[in-house]
Structures are given as C-alpha cells and as structure tokens.
Scaffold this active site. Structure first.
Site, PDB file in Angstrom:
ATOM      1  N   SER A 157      -9.951  -0.486   6.587  1.00  0.00           N
ATOM      2  CA  SER A 157      -9.357  -0.365   5.250  1.00  0.00           C
ATOM      3  C   SER A 157      -8.683  -1.610   4.703  1.00  0.00           C
ATOM      4  CB  SER A 157      -8.376   0.798   5.221  1.00  0.00           C
ATOM      5  OG  SER A 157      -9.112   1.984   5.150  1.00  0.00           O
ATOM      6  N   LYS A 171       0.845  -1.201   0.000  1.00  0.00           N
ATOM      7  CA  LYS A 171       0.000   0.000   0.000  1.00  0.00           C
ATOM      8  C   LYS A 171       0.876   1.245   0.000  1.00  0.00           C
ATOM      9  CE  LYS A 171      -4.001   1.997   2.477  1.00  0.00           C
ATOM     10  NZ  LYS A 171      -4.908   1.852   3.631  1.00  0.00           N
ATOM     11  N   SER A 229      -9.729   1.748   2.447  1.00  0.00           N
ATOM     12  CA  SER A 229      -8.871   2.518   1.567  1.00  0.00           C
ATOM     13  C   SER A 229      -7.800   1.686   0.861  1.00  0.00           C
ATOM     14  CB  SER A 229      -8.206   3.644   2.352  1.00  0.00           C
ATOM     15  OG  SER A 229      -7.343   3.117   3.344  1.00  0.00           O
TER      16      SER A 229
HETATM   17  N1  GLN Z   1     -13.228   4.236   5.826  1.00  0.00           N
HETATM   18  C1  GLN Z   1     -12.574   4.574   7.044  1.00  0.00           C
HETATM   19  C2  GLN Z   1     -12.115   5.992   6.977  1.00  0.00           C
HETATM   20  O1  GLN Z   1     -12.333   6.596   5.987  1.00  0.00           O
HETATM   21  C3  GLN Z   1     -11.424   3.653   7.306  1.00  0.00           C
HETATM   22  C4  GLN Z   1     -10.191   4.036   6.623  1.00  0.00           C
HETATM   23  C5  GLN Z   1      -9.014   3.216   7.015  1.00  0.00           C
HETATM   24  O2  GLN Z   1      -9.133   2.167   7.676  1.00  0.00           O
HETATM   25  N2  GLN Z   1      -7.835   3.728   6.674  1.00  0.00           N
HETATM   26  O3  GLN Z   1     -11.566   6.533   7.870  1.00  0.00           O
END
Ligand code: GLN
Length: 429
Positions: free
Chosen positions: A128, A29, A104
């Site tokens: 994410s 990532k 994400s």
């Molecule tokens: N969707 C969640 C957010 O926008 C989780 C994102 C993540 O785990 N990085 O914060």
C-alpha cells in the site's frame, strides 16, 4: 484544478519550531492516529472517531518540526489497491484523473504528486505504500518489519504491516524515514538491527543517498517480471540499463515460492483482519447501530451499516479460514508458504545485494475498472506482497513513463538493508 480528493480531513497541526522537518508539510494516512483530529480509516464505521492520542510516528513528526496538513484518503481499513473502497469516494490520479492513484495509501501519494503536501506517511501491509508511489510517480519506502513503530496505527494485519515515508525524491523519503525509524517502548515488535549496530546510530538514511551503485549486484526475480504488462517491462528494463550504466551488474534469479505469495498473503491478511476488526462493534469502537435488548443484533446492525463491501468480504473469508476444521487447510498452509518464501529470499540474498522488479505489473487502472473483480485486483499485488510476507525492506522509485503513465521500479533488500535500497534507488531518482 480538479479536487483529487486526496484528503478525508484537511486540518493544519503545527509541529515544533525547529527540527529536521521544519517548514515541511506532511499528509498523514487516515489510519494513523492523530490526537484531536478525526482518523476514519476511510470507513463510515469511524467517520466520527477522534483519537485521544498521537501515533508514535505522528509525535516524531511533530517533534521534528513538520506541519501536518491533513489526513489522507485510503482504501477502507487499508483493504484495496486503488483507493476506491474508501467510504469517502475515490482519490484521482494526478497524472490522469480518469485513473486510480493506487492504494491503499492513494491519498498520500496523490497529495505528494500534486504538491498538496511536501511529504506523506503511508502504511504498507501488502504494497500500500509502493503501489500508489508507483502509480503516482513518487518514491515510497516499506521499511523492514520492526523498524518503525506501529503504535497508533489502526491494525489491518499486524504481522505484515509497517508505516513508511512517501516523497518526491529518494532523499526526502530517506530523511523522513530517519525521523520515524527506531525502537519505541510502546511497540514491542520494534527493534534496531543488532548484528552490527543500527545505521541510524552513526549515520542517517539520508547519507545513503549518494547514487553510488558501483559494484552493486542486482538480482531480477524472473517470476516477478514474466507476468507484467509489456509497457511496464520495457520501462523496467530501461531503468535497469541505467543502473548498469552507473556501475551495477544484474543477473536473473528465481524465487520459486512467489507463485503462492498472493494466496498466502490474502489468507493471512484476511485472517488477521477478521480478528482485528472485531473491536468495531458500535460499543467498544465505531458508530452504534442502536440497542433494543439483543446485543447480537446490535453488533450485527452496527457492522452491517458501518463496513463497506470489501471489508465485509475479508472479515467473512478470514473468519472462515480460521474456523475449526479449516484452520489447517488454509491458515497453516499459508504460514508454510510464508516460510518457504522467506527461505527463497534468504537464498537469493546469498547471491546478490538487492532484488529489482517492476513495483506493479500493470499501469494505473481506470476508475471503476477493478472494483467489480476483486480477484484481478488481488493479483495486481503479486510483486509487492512477497516483501511483506518476508518482512523485508523495499523502495519504489519512478522508473519512467509508459503510455504517459508512471511506472515504478521496486528494489528489495535483506532485513534492515534500508541503506542499500535507498542508495540503489538514489541512482535512479
Ligand atoms: N492491496 C493489498 C490489500 O488489499 C495491500 C493493502 C495494504 O498494503 N494495506 O490487502
């Protein structure tokens, strides 16, 4: 084949000749630092940033013989549930290219699902890893807070996030976790479970992949099933029936405080983000906005240009929530809710070994559908954020398909209960 846009940067970095991951390719990532390879966090702000060092997990991948094949696309700084907030365009879902791959860590999941990499690393602040694993039909593990080093992970919300593995099977995800887990002197929050010695000292997580769920007691938190779409819950109950057929039992349990989890999560995550992202001012980090005698203007210009809309929204809300006068009203209340939630989980784990729920309450959204409506997007995280707030381990495994799209089953364990969730997950996938 269409390009899914799973990678921001495609670059091959060979690891050691031998090791447990020799011959395996890994997508990393793009918020995990790679020495000499751009690490953009999906942001224009860091479009040209090349870290001078490796994250601990990257060093461990290299030592284990893995070949890194590139940096996976992601929502900007990890802020999103669809990978559409990336400054480098959205990633497409390999199962349906009109739909999002989840986020994400959408690039990581899509790369694995489309066989553009054998394995991937994601990061999970509020879901994410698990969300894109569910939407792309792969396995993802969010480790217990402190099991995996965050050194070299560009911080979004430190108290919530962990790096974790994504793979086509539970076995491969567990083997990748074996490589990255364990204390790191560069991250003081890492530790082994000291209650009865850490499992990896004697056994490996991969050893837990035996599918043996005989006698396993599963709790199904009513609150995490009620709100889900019908197509999702049908697939979920079918998967649970499979676990029952394999020897597990299940009962409904209640986590009353999860009703406040999404609000608490977003207050805490945005508050931490507003502080973490202060370093991107075009001087210390990030693309510069130019300087003509006024630093406030130079910072403001760099940040206005470098950050996307969702990131700006969160910095503003986070700064507001922490400001004098509002701190008690928002941040403190969110921390209280976090404590209640931890207590709910502790009580549930006195009754059962693992908790099961749909990973995501919805099927993968169509591209463009959720960008206009941030609140609806935040609500899609209802089942994943409680796990981060309570610092617990969880796995998402493919549960089957609904309307031709993958559905994920989430199994959550007590702290350092990775072996339990891996074992239970291996009975399904
Ligand atoms: N969707 C969640 C957010 O926008 C989780 C994102 C993540 O785990 N990085 O914060």
């Amino acid at each position: 084949m269409t390009d899914l846009n799973a990678f921001v940067t495609r670059e091959r970095v060979e690891g050691a000749e031998d090791g447990p991951l020799a011959g395996k390719t890994v997508a990393v990532k793009d918020n995990i630092s790679t020495e000499g390879v751009a690490t953009t966090c999906g942001s224009d702000m860091l479009a040209d940033y090349v870290p001078p060092y490796d994250a601990t997990v990257v060093q461990r991948l290299k030592d284990a013989g893995a070949t890194i094949v590139g940096k996976a696309n992601m929502d900007e700084f990890g802020m999103g549930t669809t990978t559409e907030t990336s400054a480098f365009g959205p990633t497409l879902n390999p199962h349906d290219e009109d739909r999002v791959p989840g986020g994400s860590s959408g690039g990581s999941a899509a790369a694995v699902a489309a066989d553009e990499a054998d394995l991937a690393l994601g990061s999970d602040t509020g879901g994410s890893i698990r969300c894109p694993a569910a939407f792309c039909g792969v396995v993802g593990i969010k480790p217990t807070y402190g099991l995996v080093s965050r050194y070299g992970l560009v911080a979004y919300a430190n108290s919530l996030e962990q790096i974790g593995p994504m793979a086509p099977t539970v076995e491969e995800a567990a083997a990748l976790l074996d490589v990255i887990a364990g204390p790191d002197e560069r991250d003081a929050t890492t530790r082994y479970d000291t209650r009865d010695g850490h499992p990896t000292e004697e056994t490996t997580y991969a050893d837990a992949v035996d599918g043996d769920v005989e006698g396993l007691e599963i709790g199904v938190p009513t609150e995490l099933v009620e709100g889900a779409d019908e197509a999702v819950t049908e697939t979920f109950w079918d998967a649970l029936a499979d676990l029952e057929a394999a020897g597990a039992t299940y009962e409904e349990v209640s986590l009353p405080s999860v009703e406040h989890a999404v609000e608490a999560y977003y207050v805490i995550a945005m508050s931490e983000a507003s502080s973490n992202l202060a370093r991107f001012d075009g001087v210390r980090y990030g693309s510069s906005g130019g300087f003509d005698g006024n630093w406030n203007e130079a910072f403001s210009e760099a940040r206005s240009e470098g950050f996307g809309e969702e990131v700006k929204r969160r910095i503003l809300l986070g700064t507001y929530a922490l400001s004098a006068g509002y701190h008690d009203k928002y941040y403190k209340q969110a921390q209280d809710a976090r404590s209640w939630l931890k207590r709910d989980f502790d009580e549930a784990f006195e009754e059962v070994d693992v908790l099961a729920s749909p990973t995501m309450p919805v099927l993968p959204m169509e591209l463009g559908e959720s960008l206009e409506d941030p609140l609806t997007m935040y609500l899609a995280d209802a089942n994943t954020v409680p796990v981060n707030l309570a610092n617990l381990p969880a796995i998402s495994v493919p549960a089957g398909k609904a309307d031709g799209l993958p559905v994920g089953l989430q199994l959550t364990g007590p702290k350092f209960g990775e072996e339990t969730v891996i074992r239970a997950g291996s009975a399904l996938a």
